[in-house]
Motif scaffolding. Sequence first.
Motif, PDB file in Angstrom:
ATOM      1  N   LEU A 116       0.825  -1.203   0.000  1.00 51.17           N
ATOM      2  CA  LEU A 116       0.000   0.000   0.000  1.00 51.17           C
ATOM      3  C   LEU A 116       0.864   1.260   0.000  1.00 51.17           C
ATOM      4  O   LEU A 116       0.563   2.246  -0.692  1.00 51.17           O
ATOM      5  N   ARG A 117       1.968   1.172   0.800  1.00 52.16           N
ATOM      6  CA  ARG A 117       2.872   2.335   0.818  1.00 52.16           C
ATOM      7  C   ARG A 117       3.523   2.563  -0.544  1.00 52.16           C
ATOM      8  O   ARG A 117       3.651   3.686  -1.000  1.00 52.16           O
ATOM      9  N   GLU A 118       3.914   1.482  -1.204  1.00 59.09           N
ATOM     10  CA  GLU A 118       4.522   1.609  -2.525  1.00 59.09           C
ATOM     11  C   GLU A 118       3.525   2.184  -3.539  1.00 59.09           C
ATOM     12  O   GLU A 118       3.868   3.026  -4.360  1.00 59.09           O
ATOM     13  N   GLU A 119       2.299   1.703  -3.450  1.00 60.50           N
ATOM     14  CA  GLU A 119       1.272   2.203  -4.359  1.00 60.50           C
ATOM     15  C   GLU A 119       1.010   3.681  -4.117  1.00 60.50           C
ATOM     16  O   GLU A 119       0.833   4.464  -5.057  1.00 60.50           O
ATOM     17  N   GLN A 120       1.009   4.078  -2.805  1.00 61.70           N
ATOM     18  CA  GLN A 120       0.796   5.477  -2.474  1.00 61.70           C
ATOM     19  C   GLN A 120       1.938   6.353  -2.986  1.00 61.70           C
ATOM     20  O   GLN A 120       1.726   7.450  -3.516  1.00 61.70           O
ATOM     21  N   LYS A 121       3.157   5.814  -2.848  1.00 67.04           N
ATOM     22  CA  LYS A 121       4.317   6.562  -3.351  1.00 67.04           C
ATOM     23  C   LYS A 121       4.247   6.738  -4.862  1.00 67.04           C
ATOM     24  O   LYS A 121       4.551   7.806  -5.403  1.00 67.04           O
ATOM     25  N   LYS A 122       3.866   5.660  -5.574  1.00 65.05           N
ATOM     26  CA  LYS A 122       3.732   5.749  -7.019  1.00 65.05           C
ATOM     27  C   LYS A 122       2.684   6.789  -7.403  1.00 65.05           C
ATOM     28  O   LYS A 122       2.863   7.573  -8.340  1.00 65.05           O
ATOM     29  N   LYS A 123       1.561   6.788  -6.649  1.00 64.36           N
ATOM     30  CA  LYS A 123       0.492   7.733  -6.924  1.00 64.36           C
ATOM     31  C   LYS A 123       0.959   9.163  -6.695  1.00 64.36           C
ATOM     32  O   LYS A 123       0.670  10.072  -7.486  1.00 64.36           O
ATOM     33  N   GLU A 124       1.715   9.329  -5.586  1.00 65.20           N
ATOM     34  CA  GLU A 124       2.238  10.665  -5.288  1.00 65.20           C
ATOM     35  C   GLU A 124       3.214  11.124  -6.364  1.00 65.20           C
ATOM     36  O   GLU A 124       3.224  12.284  -6.748  1.00 65.20           O
ATOM     37  N   ARG A 125       4.066  10.195  -6.855  1.00 61.59           N
ATOM     38  CA  ARG A 125       5.013  10.563  -7.909  1.00 61.59           C
ATOM     39  C   ARG A 125       4.279  10.941  -9.195  1.00 61.59           C
ATOM     40  O   ARG A 125       4.644  11.900  -9.871  1.00 61.59           O
ATOM     41  N   ARG A 126       3.204  10.153  -9.513  1.00 62.51           N
ATOM     42  CA  ARG A 126       2.432  10.474 -10.712  1.00 62.51           C
ATOM     43  C   ARG A 126       1.800  11.867 -10.598  1.00 62.51           C
ATOM     44  O   ARG A 126       1.834  12.664 -11.530  1.00 62.51           O
ATOM     45  N   ASN A 127       1.217  12.144  -9.431  1.00 63.29           N
ATOM     46  CA  ASN A 127       0.590  13.448  -9.222  1.00 63.29           C
ATOM     47  C   ASN A 127       1.604  14.581  -9.303  1.00 63.29           C
ATOM     48  O   ASN A 127       1.325  15.662  -9.830  1.00 63.29           O
ATOM     49  N   LYS A 128       2.807  14.310  -8.766  1.00 68.84           N
ATOM     50  CA  LYS A 128       3.869  15.310  -8.795  1.00 68.84           C
ATOM     51  C   LYS A 128       4.288  15.599 -10.234  1.00 68.84           C
ATOM     52  O   LYS A 128       4.444  16.757 -10.637  1.00 68.84           O
ATOM     53  N   PHE A 129       4.437  14.520 -11.027  1.00 66.75           N
ATOM     54  CA  PHE A 129       4.821  14.699 -12.425  1.00 66.75           C
ATOM     55  C   PHE A 129       3.737  15.454 -13.199  1.00 66.75           C
ATOM     56  O   PHE A 129       4.026  16.324 -14.023  1.00 66.75           O
ATOM     57  N   ILE A 130       2.476  15.079 -12.899  1.00 70.86           N
ATOM     58  CA  ILE A 130       1.365  15.755 -13.581  1.00 70.86           C
ATOM     59  C   ILE A 130       1.345  17.239 -13.221  1.00 70.86           C
ATOM     60  O   ILE A 130       1.169  18.110 -14.080  1.00 70.86           O
ATOM     61  N   LEU A 131       1.541  17.531 -11.911  1.00 74.81           N
ATOM     62  CA  LEU A 131       1.542  18.923 -11.464  1.00 74.81           C
ATOM     63  C   LEU A 131       2.698  19.692 -12.090  1.00 74.81           C
ATOM     64  O   LEU A 131       2.515  20.817 -12.585  1.00 74.81           O
TER      65      LEU A 131
END
Length: 310
Positions: A24-39
């Motif tokens: 779950l932590r890895e998935e959350q990190k991936k999601k955060e990285r995706r959001n960061k890249f999108i932003l």
Amino acid sequence: MGTGDSRPSKNQRRDAAREKARALREEQKKKERRNKFILQGSLIVVILAIVAAVIFVITSTIRPPAPGPLNMISDGIKIGEGFHAERTPSLLPNDDPVPSASNSPSSVLDIRVYVDYLCPICGNFEKANADQIKKLVQDGAATLEIHPVAILDRASMGTKYSTRAANAAACVANFAPDNFFDFSALLFKNQPEENSTGLDDDTIIGLAKEAGVSKFTNVSSCIKDQTFKNWVASATDRFNTNPFPNVATQPQQHGTPTIFVNGQLYQYTFDSTTGAFDPAEFAAFLTKVLGANFSDNSTPSPSPSASPSK
């Protein structure tokens, strides 16, 4: 009860929980990285759009240097006997205007005027003095050098009539210089009022046709395309900021009309109520400038009346 027990042990359950939490932590990190890249990508797009807009504004407000029209290397066109214009090359970008040579013989009056075709004082000067100036030029007793400028764009409700009219004059100077005198006269005869939209391009083109311009198709396209609008802006800047060449006295301020005869400033007067000029005053100034050389044969006929024609 059997000896085998399929249920996970306490340690196995703990390990499974840890693995699930890790996943779950890895998935959350991936999601955060995706959001960061999108932003970050969105910010880059916005920044690029802002930069592009700024560049557009800057490039659209900076006037690229442009050649002037033929026959106006002095920023004006000089018209002589029979209304024939002097031929000159174009004023090249970034070059300074070349003042016209003095008249030879010196007994030929050198009349130089700076006008804005929306300027009502210019129109009233033209109305009062057009006949006598026309007679002098026609007979070879004077030359007339007209410098169109655009200082009243603000007074045409956003249509920039002063620029469009000066551009049209430049078009005629370029393609049909010997028709310039008549075209300029028609612009004043049909002068719109200040704080109006001015004449539209089709009407201006109609005046060019009425003036009998040669190369009408070229003149028409030049007027519609505003081919010389950048030159008009540059010539107007020079009018506003540069001293007038070859004159005895510089005016205290630059405005239209500015009139010189043989390099001497005509300090005119007019009726402050009606704006009317007295043509006899200008005739007297011409006589004073040229003195004894201004003979009776050079005086326009008929003699100017005491008040301008209505």
